[in-house]
Design a protein around this motif. Structure first.
Motif, short mmCIF file in Angstrom:
data_model
loop_
_atom_site.label_atom_id
_atom_site.label_comp_id
_atom_site.label_asym_id
_atom_site.label_seq_id
_atom_site.Cartn_x
_atom_site.Cartn_y
_atom_site.Cartn_z
N ALA A 267 0.70 -1.27 0.14
CA ALA A 267 -0.07 -0.18 0.23
C ALA A 267 1.05 1.34 0.23
O ALA A 267 0.57 2.43 -0.75
CB ALA A 267 -0.89 0.11 1.32
N ALA A 268 2.03 1.35 0.82
CA ALA A 268 2.76 2.38 1.03
C ALA A 268 3.56 2.70 -0.58
O ALA A 268 3.68 3.48 -1.05
CB ALA A 268 3.66 2.32 2.12
N LEU A 269 3.96 1.38 -1.14
CA LEU A 269 4.62 1.39 -2.33
C LEU A 269 3.67 2.15 -3.27
O LEU A 269 3.89 2.83 -4.37
CB LEU A 269 5.07 0.24 -2.82
N GLY A 270 2.63 1.77 -3.37
CA GLY A 270 1.45 2.00 -4.31
C GLY A 270 1.28 3.49 -4.24
O GLY A 270 1.11 4.25 -5.27
N LEU A 271 1.33 4.07 -2.90
CA LEU A 271 1.08 5.43 -2.62
C LEU A 271 2.23 6.13 -3.32
O LEU A 271 2.28 7.29 -3.75
CB LEU A 271 0.91 5.83 -1.26
N GLY A 272 3.58 5.85 -2.93
CA GLY A 272 4.63 6.46 -3.58
C GLY A 272 4.72 6.42 -5.17
O GLY A 272 5.08 7.65 -5.75
N LEU A 273 4.51 5.37 -5.68
CA LEU A 273 4.51 5.48 -7.25
C LEU A 273 3.22 6.20 -7.87
O LEU A 273 3.53 6.83 -8.58
CB LEU A 273 4.34 3.87 -7.71
#
Length: 369
Positions: A267-273
């Motif tokens: 979820a955090a990676l999706g937000l960053g991307l």
């Protein structure tokens, strides 16, 4: 697909390896912040500067003052002789709490009547003031119980017995350190991935990627996988530090911890991307990262209870992955519960991760436009 994904993964890892300061930036600041949070972040208020005005000068009033001093929560810095001195101590900041025991205090207690006690608190720091007032209530209640027990002749005096579950000593570190795992990991992972796509555009390698057979989903996954592995390593590192150095109990299942951490990281990676695809430059990505991560931290329940927030902000926390992960990680650390209890939070993390990744893939275009 796996060949192209492996090539993207290798490319990202090689870029990290070539950066001399990469490991320093990834590890040392993280450890420093964990130590700072572990020692500095606390709700406990100790040695509160206190001024006392004892106008009764009786054994009962002296016993009450000794109750305050014996707890270690209050430190008497001035034995005032008048109300003017009490006001001066509070105005000057010399004292945070002022206790005034009026004349006739012991006599009223002896007659079985209510004896008024005046307590003034400097409300400049409202949080410390509320905590100090809570200590005052506890100490006065204990004083009343001890006094009733002393006057009782052969009878029993009812007494309240407290029994906190899961954190019997009410240690603040047991609450903060698990939360630090999620908070620092979110900041680190989002800041790293927010620059991923933008960096390709600025250094001119995005054109090479555009003419390659790689698909958007493969490009996004190739960007995310290295930071996912880094995130898992940071979660493990902070967990080990918390258990070994700060002696935080870990009573849950490592598999549940791994599942919750993995969903949270995606979820955090999706937000960053997503932030990366919305930005044209690294400066824009950094600004968006700062704009979103800080509210996510404040509205996560890390230090401020969500139930005390306005209703609109409570609704906003529903799209905050850190909110759900803090519930999961604290429950795993201190309660030892499993998926049967934590499935709503795990399902919310999975939904957020899927949604953010889908949006990131849809936003990415194999073009400069």
């Amino acid at each position: 697909m796996f060949t192209r994904l492996h090539a993207m993964l290798l490319k990202e890892l090689l870029e990290l390896r070539r950066d001399r300061w990469a490991m320093f930036r990834l590890v040392v600041p993280l450890l420093v912040q964990v130590v700072v949070f572990g020692y500095a972040a606390t709700f406990t208020v100790s040695h509160v500067a206190t001024t006392v005005l004892d106008l009764d000068r009786s054994q009962a009033s002296r016993s009450l003052i000794s109750h305050f001093v014996a707890t270690g929560r209050f430190e008497v810095v001035d034995a005032a002789t008048s109300q003017r001195e009490v006001t001066r101590d509070l105005d000057s900041g010399r004292a945070i709490v002022a206790i005034v025991i009026h004349a006739g205090f012991a006599q009223q207690l002896g007659n079985g009547r209510t004896a008024p006690l005046q307590v003034s608190v400097d409300g400049t720091n409202s949080n410390s003031a509320l905590i100090a007032l809570g200590y005052v209530v506890q100490i006065v209640s204990q004083f009343q119980t001890d006094g009733a027990a002393a006057m009782a002749s052969g009878g029993r005096v009812p007494a309240l017995r407290e029994r906190p579950w899961f954190n019997a000593g009410l240690e603040d570190r047991w609450f903060f350190i698990p939360g630090v795992i999620g908070t620092l990991t979110l900041i680190q992972v989002v800041s790293l991935t927010a620059l991923a796509v933008v960096r390709e555009r600025e250094v001119g390698t995005l054109e090479q990627i555009m003419v390659s057979p790689i698909r958007p989903i493969e490009f996004i996954l190739g960007k995310a996988l290295p930071f996912f592995l880094i995130g898992l390593g940071e979660v493990a590192l902070i967990t080990i530090l918390g258990v070994t150095w700060f002696h935080i109990p870990f009573v849950g299942s490592p598999l549940v911890m791994l599942l919750g951490s993995s969903l949270f990281l995606w979820a955090a990676l999706g937000l960053g991307l997503l932030l990366s695809t919305l930005s044209r430059t690294q400066q824009q990505a950094f600004a968006l990262n700062f704009f979103l991560v800080n509210p996510f931290f404040i509205l996560s329940g890390f230090a401020f209870p969500i139930a005390a927030m306005p209703r609109v902000l409570q609704w906003f926390t529903l799209i905050n992955p850190l909110r759900y992960f803090l519930i999961v990680i604290r429950a795993v650390f201190l309660k030892g519960v499993g998926v049967a209890v934590l499935w709503p939070e795990l399902a919310a993390l999975a939904l957020l991760a899927t949604g953010m990744f889908m949006i990131s893939v849809l936003r990415f275009r194999k073009s400069l436009d």
